[in-house]
Write an enzyme that holds these catalytic residues in place. Structure first.
Site, PDB file in Angstrom:
ATOM      1  NE  ARG A  55      -2.239   2.098   3.370  1.00 23.92           N
ATOM      2  CZ  ARG A  55      -2.112   1.540   4.445  1.00 23.92           C
ATOM      3  NH1 ARG A  55      -2.427   0.274   4.974  1.00 23.92           N
ATOM      4  NH2 ARG A  55      -1.616   2.447   5.170  1.00 23.92           N
ATOM      5  CE1 TYR A 108     -15.198  10.770 -17.061  1.00 24.61           C
ATOM      6  CE2 TYR A 108     -14.814  11.049 -14.828  1.00 24.61           C
ATOM      7  CZ  TYR A 108     -15.228  10.286 -15.896  1.00 24.61           C
ATOM      8  OH  TYR A 108     -15.530   9.188 -15.793  1.00 24.61           O
ATOM      9  CG  ASP A 180      -8.501  15.149 -16.931  1.00 25.41           C
ATOM     10  OD1 ASP A 180      -7.904  14.427 -17.749  1.00 25.41           O
ATOM     11  OD2 ASP A 180      -9.659  14.605 -16.283  1.00 25.41           O
ATOM     12  CE  LYS A 205     -11.272   6.837 -19.299  1.00 22.10           C
ATOM     13  NZ  LYS A 205     -11.636   8.166 -18.748  1.00 22.10           N
TER      14      LYS A 205
HETATM   15  C1  LIG Z   1     -12.300   8.658 -17.688  1.00 21.47           C
HETATM   16  C2  LIG Z   1     -11.996  10.081 -17.357  1.00 21.47           C
HETATM   17  C3  LIG Z   1     -11.539  10.366 -16.008  1.00 21.47           C
HETATM   18  C4  LIG Z   1     -11.894   9.479 -14.779  1.00 21.47           C
HETATM   19  O1  LIG Z   1     -10.873   8.573 -14.707  1.00 21.47           O
HETATM   20  P1  LIG Z   1     -11.314   6.729 -14.116  1.00 21.47           P
HETATM   21  O2  LIG Z   1     -10.079   6.063 -14.560  1.00 21.47           O
HETATM   22  O3  LIG Z   1     -12.585   6.510 -15.045  1.00 21.47           O
HETATM   23  O4  LIG Z   1     -11.394   7.004 -12.765  1.00 21.47           O
HETATM   24  C5  LIG Z   1     -11.400  11.678 -15.592  1.00 21.47           C
HETATM   25  N1  LIG Z   1     -10.974  12.637 -16.691  1.00 21.47           N
HETATM   26  C6  LIG Z   1     -11.291  12.384 -18.031  1.00 21.47           C
HETATM   27  C7  LIG Z   1     -11.111  13.420 -18.956  1.00 21.47           C
HETATM   28  C8  LIG Z   1     -11.744  11.148 -18.344  1.00 21.47           C
HETATM   29  O5  LIG Z   1     -11.914  10.686 -19.512  1.00 21.47           O
END
Ligand SMILES: *Cc1c(COP(=O)(O)O)cnc(C)c1O
Length: 387
Positions: A55, A108, A180, A205
């Site tokens: 952890r 998001y 982000d 992603k």
């Molecule tokens: C998918 C996504 C998130 C969240 O990520 P998770 O891995 O699903 O928790 C945050 N920002 C953007 C732009 C995303 O496409």
């Protein structure tokens, strides 16, 4: 070294001895063995490169964090069990009661609700600002602003924000900036080099790229990330070694994948622009996109996301959506498989016509994550569905 070389070689923790491995093994262990009390004491004094408990840190996870730091151009990267976990750790470490966060309204949905629904419980105020307001970033920063959070390109219109301008305004005001960078990936958009303090990404992603891992990452300077690493020990959402291994494998081919996502998306966008059944194609790499100039100034590729606005609105869009064969109907993005979603049923579900108009979202939109299939096959599938 260049990014593609670093992603393959940086961080690897190979085994020596009688079973020398070329790649980093999956250290699927919750804890680590010490030889002696003196060895534990050395670890606790920060005087050894050993491990105590997964952890806290794990060799497979650290190996992938070092690849991510290399590709992001960061001192440190930290992995989490999801993009949301990464965002939560950043927000709850950097903000305290009485602080204000300024956030782009075009973020998001998970980020939006984390800020609007959770932070106020801890006495943290928030202010969402429009893209127009963000275009003059020094004016959105108030006396209690500690953090500015934004995205570029945004979902689903792929509008872009001038990353350097936001970063510079935050620097000048002593405010931490977080972007982000999930949609662009560090291959297309080197946000830390443009002055942003922290890059957050959903590694679910493009970083992993194979739609089989949920993970998140924060990258930046050591001084900013060390307190977040401490919080990760307490809040506990570090990534597990098994998905970390899969993510590390995905990262080794990311430059190739992203280059092909870029090429395929541009080919699809060009083929569909002007199609009789399409009112508009949104892709930052098209000269018709409102932020094409900003995109060109800060992106080296325009990404794999294309949004089409089907002529005839919701009914026509739903029909086209249902008729796609190769492109699957699924949320998320950034994988080798092409998938698509309807913003009015996913990211912008339940919004009024007025709210949709403010977000620039129409009922005829289909958002497509262009995968790595042959572009001709994707164009043919989209054309048969539109027909
Ligand atoms: C998918 C996504 C998130 C969240 O990520 P998770 O891995 O699903 O928790 C945050 N920002 C953007 C732009 C995303 O496409």
């Amino acid at each position: 070294m260049k990014k593609s070389t670093e992603l393959i070689h940086v961080g690897e923790r190979t085994l020596a001895g009688s079973t020398p491995s070329l790649t980093t093994p999956i250290y699927e262990t919750s804890t680590f063995v010490f030889d002696s009390a003196a060895a534990v004491a050395r670890y606790q004094a920060g005087d050894s490169d050993g491990y105590l408990y997964s952890r806290y840190e794990n060799p497979t996870v650290v190996a992938v964090e070092q690849k991510l730091a290399a590709v992001d151009g960061a001192e440190v990267s930290l992995l989490f069990s999801s993009g949301q976990a990464a965002a939560t750790h950043a927000l709850l470490t950097l903000l305290r009661a009485g602080d204000e966060i300024v956030c782009s309204g075009a973020v998001y949905g998970g980020t939006y609700h984390l800020i609007a629904d959770v932070l106020p419980r801890f006495g943290i105020d928030y202010r969402f600002v429009s893209l127009e307001e963000l275009a003059d970033p020094s004016r959105v920063i108030g006396p209690r602003t500690k953090l500015v959070w934004f995205e570029s390109p945004i979902n689903p219109t792929l509008r872009c924000v001038d990353v350097r301008a936001v970063a510079a305004a935050c620097r000048a005001a002593g405010v931490t900036s977080i972007i982000d960078n999930t949609f662009a990936s560090p291959i297309n958009q080197a946000v830390l080099a443009m002055g942003v303090d922290i890059s957050m990404q959903s590694a679910t992603k493009y970083l992993n790229g194979h739609s089989d891992v949920t993970a998140g990452v924060l990258s930046g300077r050591r001084a900013l990330l060390d307190p977040i690493a401490k919080m990760r020990r307490l809040m506990g959402a570090i990534l597990d070694p098994l998905p970390a291994f899969a993510l590390g494998r995905g990262l080794k081919t990311m430059p190739l994948r992203v280059a092909q996502h870029n090429a395929n998306a541009l080919a699809v966008a060009r083929a569909l622009e002007g199609h009789a059944r399409i009112a508009r194609v949104y892709y930052p790499g098209l000269p018709s996109h409102p932020d094409h100039d900003i995109a060109r100034s800060q992106m080296t590729g325009f990404g794999g996301m294309v949004t089409i606005d089907v002529a005839g609105g919701q009914e026509a869009a739903f029909r086209t959506f249902d008729r796609l064969k190769l492109v699957k109907r699924a949320a998320s993005l950034g994988g080798v498989e092409s998938i698509c979603s309807l913003p009015i049923l996913t990211s912008h579900t339940g919004m009024s016509d007025e709210e949709l108009a403010r977000a620039g979202v129409s009922r005829g939109m289909i958002r497509i994550s262009i995968g790595l299939e042959d572009a001709d096959d994707l164009i043919e599938d989209l054309q048969q569905a539109l027909a």
